[in-house]
Design a protein around this motif. Structure first.
Motif, PDB file in Angstrom:
ATOM      1  N   GLN A 109      37.973  49.741  32.079  1.00 51.98           N
ATOM      2  CA  GLN A 109      36.872  49.174  31.309  1.00 51.98           C
ATOM      3  C   GLN A 109      35.641  50.071  31.373  1.00 51.98           C
ATOM      4  O   GLN A 109      34.951  50.279  30.377  1.00 51.98           O
ATOM      5  N   PHE A 110      35.379  50.647  32.541  1.00 48.74           N
ATOM      6  CA  PHE A 110      34.196  51.489  32.734  1.00 48.74           C
ATOM      7  C   PHE A 110      34.307  52.791  31.936  1.00 48.74           C
ATOM      8  O   PHE A 110      33.344  53.247  31.329  1.00 48.74           O
ATOM      9  N   THR A 111      35.480  53.383  31.945  1.00 45.06           N
ATOM     10  CA  THR A 111      35.640  54.669  31.267  1.00 45.06           C
ATOM     11  C   THR A 111      35.731  54.514  29.762  1.00 45.06           C
ATOM     12  O   THR A 111      35.355  55.439  29.021  1.00 45.06           O
ATOM     13  N   ALA A 112      36.219  53.365  29.305  1.00 47.39           N
ATOM     14  CA  ALA A 112      36.360  53.130  27.847  1.00 47.39           C
ATOM     15  C   ALA A 112      37.041  54.328  27.179  1.00 47.39           C
ATOM     16  O   ALA A 112      36.546  54.902  26.207  1.00 47.39           O
ATOM     17  N   GLU A 113      38.165  54.715  27.750  1.00 49.52           N
ATOM     18  CA  GLU A 113      38.998  55.807  27.261  1.00 49.52           C
ATOM     19  C   GLU A 113      38.390  57.186  27.481  1.00 49.52           C
ATOM     20  O   GLU A 113      38.894  58.176  26.956  1.00 49.52           O
ATOM     21  N   LYS A 114      37.320  57.281  28.234  1.00 46.61           N
ATOM     22  CA  LYS A 114      36.754  58.568  28.600  1.00 46.61           C
ATOM     23  C   LYS A 114      36.706  58.648  30.113  1.00 46.61           C
ATOM     24  O   LYS A 114      36.342  57.689  30.775  1.00 46.61           O
ATOM     25  N   GLY A 115      37.016  59.786  30.665  1.00 39.21           N
ATOM     26  CA  GLY A 115      37.031  59.915  32.112  1.00 39.21           C
ATOM     27  C   GLY A 115      38.388  59.559  32.674  1.00 39.21           C
ATOM     28  O   GLY A 115      39.360  59.321  31.954  1.00 39.21           O
ATOM     29  N   ASP A 116      38.475  59.522  33.978  1.00 35.46           N
ATOM     30  CA  ASP A 116      39.750  59.332  34.665  1.00 35.46           C
ATOM     31  C   ASP A 116      39.674  58.088  35.551  1.00 35.46           C
ATOM     32  O   ASP A 116      39.022  58.091  36.593  1.00 35.46           O
ATOM     33  N   PRO A 117      40.331  56.983  35.158  1.00 34.09           N
ATOM     34  CA  PRO A 117      40.261  55.757  35.964  1.00 34.09           C
ATOM     35  C   PRO A 117      40.886  55.922  37.351  1.00 34.09           C
ATOM     36  O   PRO A 117      40.444  55.283  38.307  1.00 34.09           O
ATOM     37  N   VAL A 118      41.917  56.757  37.456  1.00 33.64           N
ATOM     38  CA  VAL A 118      42.531  56.983  38.765  1.00 33.64           C
ATOM     39  C   VAL A 118      41.518  57.600  39.721  1.00 33.64           C
ATOM     40  O   VAL A 118      41.377  57.180  40.877  1.00 33.64           O
ATOM     41  N   GLU A 119      40.805  58.594  39.236  1.00 32.70           N
ATOM     42  CA  GLU A 119      39.782  59.249  40.056  1.00 32.70           C
ATOM     43  C   GLU A 119      38.724  58.243  40.505  1.00 32.70           C
ATOM     44  O   GLU A 119      38.301  58.224  41.662  1.00 32.70           O
ATOM     45  N   LEU A 120      38.303  57.364  39.584  1.00 35.40           N
ATOM     46  CA  LEU A 120      37.277  56.377  39.925  1.00 35.40           C
ATOM     47  C   LEU A 120      37.760  55.404  40.985  1.00 35.40           C
ATOM     48  O   LEU A 120      37.013  55.046  41.897  1.00 35.40           O
ATOM     49  N   VAL A 121      39.004  54.956  40.876  1.00 31.62           N
ATOM     50  CA  VAL A 121      39.551  54.024  41.872  1.00 31.62           C
ATOM     51  C   VAL A 121      39.586  54.681  43.252  1.00 31.62           C
ATOM     52  O   VAL A 121      39.191  54.082  44.262  1.00 31.62           O
ATOM     53  N   MET A 122      40.058  55.918  43.315  1.00 36.82           N
ATOM     54  CA  MET A 122      40.121  56.624  44.596  1.00 36.82           C
ATOM     55  C   MET A 122      38.723  56.865  45.165  1.00 36.82           C
ATOM     56  O   MET A 122      38.494  56.750  46.369  1.00 36.82           O
ATOM     57  N   GLN A 123      37.775  57.191  44.282  1.00 36.31           N
ATOM     58  CA  GLN A 123      36.411  57.410  44.736  1.00 36.31           C
ATOM     59  C   GLN A 123      35.798  56.119  45.275  1.00 36.31           C
ATOM     60  O   GLN A 123      35.114  56.132  46.306  1.00 36.31           O
ATOM     61  N   TYR A 124      36.034  55.029  44.594  1.00 36.56           N
ATOM     62  CA  TYR A 124      35.529  53.738  45.078  1.00 36.56           C
ATOM     63  C   TYR A 124      36.108  53.436  46.455  1.00 36.56           C
ATOM     64  O   TYR A 124      35.391  52.995  47.370  1.00 36.56           O
ATOM     65  N   GLY A 125      37.390  53.683  46.614  1.00 36.73           N
ATOM     66  CA  GLY A 125      38.061  53.342  47.863  1.00 36.73           C
ATOM     67  C   GLY A 125      37.626  54.165  49.062  1.00 36.73           C
ATOM     68  O   GLY A 125      37.828  53.752  50.195  1.00 36.73           O
ATOM     69  N   ARG A 160      50.170  62.904  44.826  1.00 36.59           N
ATOM     70  CA  ARG A 160      51.044  63.805  44.069  1.00 36.59           C
ATOM     71  C   ARG A 160      51.794  63.061  42.967  1.00 36.59           C
ATOM     72  O   ARG A 160      51.914  63.559  41.847  1.00 36.59           O
ATOM     73  N   ARG A 161      52.297  61.861  43.291  1.00 30.92           N
ATOM     74  CA  ARG A 161      53.074  61.127  42.288  1.00 30.92           C
ATOM     75  C   ARG A 161      52.223  60.749  41.076  1.00 30.92           C
ATOM     76  O   ARG A 161      52.682  60.834  39.931  1.00 30.92           O
ATOM     77  N   VAL A 162      50.996  60.350  41.347  1.00 31.65           N
ATOM     78  CA  VAL A 162      50.116  60.005  40.232  1.00 31.65           C
ATOM     79  C   VAL A 162      49.718  61.269  39.475  1.00 31.65           C
ATOM     80  O   VAL A 162      49.648  61.285  38.242  1.00 31.65           O
ATOM     81  N   GLN A 163      49.465  62.348  40.196  1.00 28.29           N
ATOM     82  CA  GLN A 163      49.113  63.610  39.565  1.00 28.29           C
ATOM     83  C   GLN A 163      50.244  64.117  38.677  1.00 28.29           C
ATOM     84  O   GLN A 163      50.013  64.777  37.662  1.00 28.29           O
ATOM     85  N   ASN A 164      51.474  63.747  39.039  1.00 29.78           N
ATOM     86  CA  ASN A 164      52.644  64.163  38.252  1.00 29.78           C
ATOM     87  C   ASN A 164      52.988  63.170  37.149  1.00 29.78           C
ATOM     88  O   ASN A 164      54.043  63.292  36.518  1.00 29.78           O
ATOM     89  N   GLY A 165      52.137  62.158  36.931  1.00 32.16           N
ATOM     90  CA  GLY A 165      52.332  61.284  35.777  1.00 32.16           C
ATOM     91  C   GLY A 165      52.659  59.845  36.065  1.00 32.16           C
ATOM     92  O   GLY A 165      52.693  59.018  35.138  1.00 32.16           O
ATOM     93  N   ALA A 166      52.907  59.473  37.321  1.00 32.61           N
ATOM     94  CA  ALA A 166      53.210  58.080  37.638  1.00 32.61           C
ATOM     95  C   ALA A 166      51.946  57.233  37.517  1.00 32.61           C
ATOM     96  O   ALA A 166      50.829  57.717  37.739  1.00 32.61           O
ATOM     97  N   HIS A 167      52.117  55.976  37.160  1.00 33.18           N
ATOM     98  CA  HIS A 167      50.978  55.058  37.113  1.00 33.18           C
ATOM     99  C   HIS A 167      50.577  54.707  38.539  1.00 33.18           C
ATOM    100  O   HIS A 167      51.430  54.444  39.387  1.00 33.18           O
TER     101      HIS A 167
END
Length: 792
Positions: free
Chosen positions: A533-549, A681-688
């Motif tokens: 929702q925050f990225t609204a199709e811009k940016g990387d949600p995975v990166e944001l989740v990891m940064q929050y954590g 690595r798994r997410v970097q290689n395309g896994a959700h």
């Protein structure tokens, strides 16, 4: 390594006494051991005219020596002087020329030995007690594998103060707390209580107990009782602090000061004593000196082989009990009928009690413990527990009802529990193993096989594995008293168990769908849609989740250089919509609590800075955020502790990823390093991200990826090669080409080791490779254990 002087001693004693009736030859291998000391002892007995010869320096040998002057250069028997000289060589001292001349060098060596032991070293004479010490395997300098100066200070003090007492003999001064050292302290207490020398046995008997009740010590006290109490504290130090992230240590002192008060408060809390005021009352004395502590103190847990009916359960609850240990299995041929009965669990739960399950299949002989038996017992325990409906994540305590020595623990008990560990993993890791046994059994099994909790057989206070060993850091239950529980005309045998708050509480239900890591999965399930929702199709949600954590612990400037700053706007956005930082969660496989911030920071590093696809041995900033950074801090700790651990390999083997050992690279850290890498690595290689997390932690009843985390980490990051691990570890510790790694290394090694330690890039190649090989073997051993469990 063979020593030529030791070899000369062995050849001389065998050649001189081989024809004497009763003499036993020692190996001629140049290595000091009990066999050599026994041969020298029998040689002495032969020279003293004793018969028969025995491989023991007992009262008879001591009495015969007492009839003659202390051994010195004037001793007329040349062979006795040769025995002294050869024994000195075997103890690591220069014994002179070995001809029996007992020259100046021999006298100085005797004085050095006595000084090291802490006794009067004003002359180079060998008294009977010194001769006994000389012909033992006790060491009088700090052990290179774990001896501490604090323990050694107490050992030397005990030797010096009580050497003249008739029933006291020179003990080791190697800095290692042991059964013999514990008995020496007990004798010292008995002497100071006024107990006669010949009655001071070192046992915690009624007279000693009664005397200690009149010797409470507190802050401000000084003198002998403050010293003895301080000594007992040193022998039980270090202990985990309340956070579990560091050790609380104390030193030997003659005045009970504020620092000792703080240590005692921590010890009282760790031991679950009713008093937490930092005073040395009887309850605390007892807990310091014997594995039961005060067996009459109140407890909230118990165990029994008898069925707990509803009336019994109600009576136990009314008496203050909240957990009860019951058996999953009774082996064929047993007449004890101790396994849980049909409907019993319902009766226990209805009364408000929980159950901690115990598995014992004989377990009373050394032959009962092999890897194969452990594996089969785990399969059976799994089947029994599943049959009763015990929930996923239940800790099953596998019993060692046997007084295993240190050698037997290494040869049989640890392999048995590796089999247990593999057997449970083979059944998808539904259940977690704990260990029941002596303090040393519990400690070593937990270190070597990742046992989640320890159930200590403290009631067996005379076990060699209880005397001279502190409570294991992961203790949950301590069995302290057996008695007959009587209520309303009924009675049955019951064991009282102390229970440590915050540890295993057992199970208060069965047949429930429980997923230990569900909290972490739900946490990310909350964050990920917010990131979208925050990225609204811009940016990387995975990166944001990891940064929050990782925002709190791993979001500062030290980490910004590695993987950037966390996005403050997303943190505010997520918090405003109900998100909250998760600090830790339970691992579905091991049952241990994992640091969610460290794990996500590691995942963030590998996701943002993926490894080279051209050269697997190339290390980068992503590695520093995980295993590489932990290895740097461990290096700093090794250099800080170099006096006790000259070998880097030994240090890593003792301190890296070991349960119950507080270090900057603990067991949890290795899990977080492996999981963070695999998820990143798994997410970097395309896994959700959510799919990867659910699969890894076994959301549902299917096998979890965490069951093979170390094998996968070893294969995927290091190419499945020990040599690769060694090379990459060395590269992480020595590379000068990446300023981020260089700066991080300088900071982390100094943070853990202190100023003035030698930087790893300046260490000798052999010494550094030894350290790196230790890490490689730790990781490979864990990978191999997982592969064996899954039949890979």
């Amino acid at each position: 390594m063979a020593d030529e002087k030791v070899l000369a001693a062995q050849k001389w004693v065998n050649a001189t006494y081989s024809m004497v009736p009763g003499y036993t030859k020692c190996p001629e291998d140049g290595r000091t051991g009990w066999s050599t000391m026994f041969s020298l002892t029998m040689a002495l007995q032969a020279e003293l005219g004793m018969a028969p010869l025995v491989a023991s320096f007992g009262p008879g040998t001591l009495a015969s020596l007492a009839k003659r002057p202390d051994i010195n250069a004037a001793e007329p028997n040349v062979n006795i002087k040769k025995i002294v000289e050869h024994a000195l060589f075997c103890k690591g001292y220069w014994g002179g020329d070995g001809t029996g001349s007992y020259g100046l060098a021999t006298g100085k060596s005797v004085m050095a030995l006595k000084n090291d032991a802490g006794v009067d070293a004003s002359n180079g004479f060998v008294s009977p007690k010194v001769f006994k010490a000389l012909l033992s395997m006790d060491a009088y300098i700090s052990s290179p594998t774990g001896g501490t100066d604090t323990v050694r200070a107490v050992q030397r003090w005990l030797n010096g103060r009580y050497f003249s007492r008739s029933s006291f003999f020179i003990g080791p001064a190697d800095g290692v707390y042991s059964r013999d050292v514990q008995k020496s302290l007990m004798k010292a207490i008995q002497y100071e209580l006024g107990i006669a020398d010949d009655q001071a046995t070192g046992a915690f008997g009624p007279g000693t107990q009664a005397g200690l009740k009149n010797h409470t010590v507190k802050e401000g006290d000084s003198g002998i009782w403050a010293q003895l109490f301080s000594a007992a504290c040193v022998f039980n130090s270090p202990i985990p602090d309340p956070t579990g992230e560091s050790n609380v240590e104390t030193t030997f002192r003659s005045t009970f000061d504020s620092k000792l008060t703080q240590w005692v408060k921590a010890f009282q809390a760790f031991s679950e004593l009713d008093t937490r005021d930092g005073r040395g009352d009887y309850l605390t004395w007892a807990q310091l000196l014997v594995s039961t502590g005060d067996p009459n103190r109140s407890t909230s847990a118990c165990d029994t082989r008898f069925q707990i009916t509803r009336p019994r359960a109600d009576a136990l609850y009314k008496a203050g009990y909240r957990q009860v240990g019951r058996y999953l299995f009774d082996p064929p041929g047993s007449t004890l009928d101790k396994q849980i009965k049909t409907g019993e669990l319902d009766d226990i739960f209805a009364a408000g009690l929980s159950v901690f399950p115990i598995y014992q299949d004989n377990a009373r002989r050394l032959a009962d413990f092999t890897y194969e038996q452990g594996f089969q017992h785990a399969l059976n325990a799994h089947a029994c527990a599943e049959g009763y409906g015990f929930n996923r994540g239940t800790v099953i305590y596998f019993a060692v009802d046997y007084d295993a020595t240190a050698d037997e623990i290494a040869s049989n008990i640890v392999p048995y529990f590796k089999g247990v560990q593999a057997g449970l993993a083979n059944r998808s890791g539904r259940y977690v193993h704990g260990v029941y046994g002596s303090r040393n059994v519990c400690t070593q099994v937990s270190k070597k096989t990742d046992a989640r909790y320890s159930f200590v057989s403290g009631m067996s206070w005379g076990f060699s594995g209880n005397l001279g060993f502190p409570l294991p850091p992961n203790w949950a239950f301590n069995q302290i008293k057996e008695f007959k529980f009587i209520y309303s005309g009924d009675s049955f045998d019951l064991d009282n168990d102390a229970h440590r708050a915050g540890s295993d509480t057992g199970q208060n239900s069965v047949h429930q769908q429980v997923y230990p890591s569900a909290e972490f999965v739900k946490y990310l399930e909350k964050l990920f849609p917010l990131a979208l929702q925050f990225t609204a199709e811009k940016g990387d949600p995975v990166e944001l989740v990891m940064q929050y954590g990782r925002q709190k612990k791993y979001g500062g400037p030290d980490w910004a250089a590695l993987i950037g700053w966390p996005n403050p706007d997303f943190i505010k956005f997520a918090n405003a919509r109900g998100a909250a930082l998760l600090l830790e969660f339970k691992d579905s496989n091991s049952g241990y609590m994992l640091d969610a911030q460290h794990l996500l920071a590691t995942a963030n590093g590998h996701y943002t800075k993926p490894q080279s696809t051209k050269n697997i041995r190339e290390v980068g900033a992503g590695d520093v955020g995980g295993w590489g950074g932990d290895l740097m801090t461990l290096y700093g700790e090794w250099r800080r502790d170099i006096k006790a651990y000259p070998s880097g390999y030994d240090y890593v083997q003792a301190r890296c990823a070991k349960l119950g050992v507080i270090s900057s690279f603990g067991f949890n850290d290795l899990i977080e390093d492996a999981d963070g890498y695999l998820l990143g690595r798994r997410v970097q290689n395309g896994a959700h991200l959510l799919d990867a997390v659910r699969e890894h932690y076994g959301q549902g009843e299917r096998d979890a990826g965490a069951l093979t985390r170390f094998r996968d980490f070893f294969e995927m990051r290091f190419g499945g090669s020990v040599d690769n691990v060694v090379a990459m570890a060395k590269g992480m510790l020595t590379t000068m080409s990446d300023p981020v790694i260089v700066g991080g290394r300088a900071f982390l090694t100094q943070m853990s080791g202190g100023d003035g330690i030698k930087p790893p890039e300046l260490l000798g190649d052999k010494e550094l490779l030894d350290f790196c090989r230790g890490f490689a073997d730790v990781l490979h051993d864990r990978a191999l254990q997982e592969a064996n469990a899954k039949g890979l």
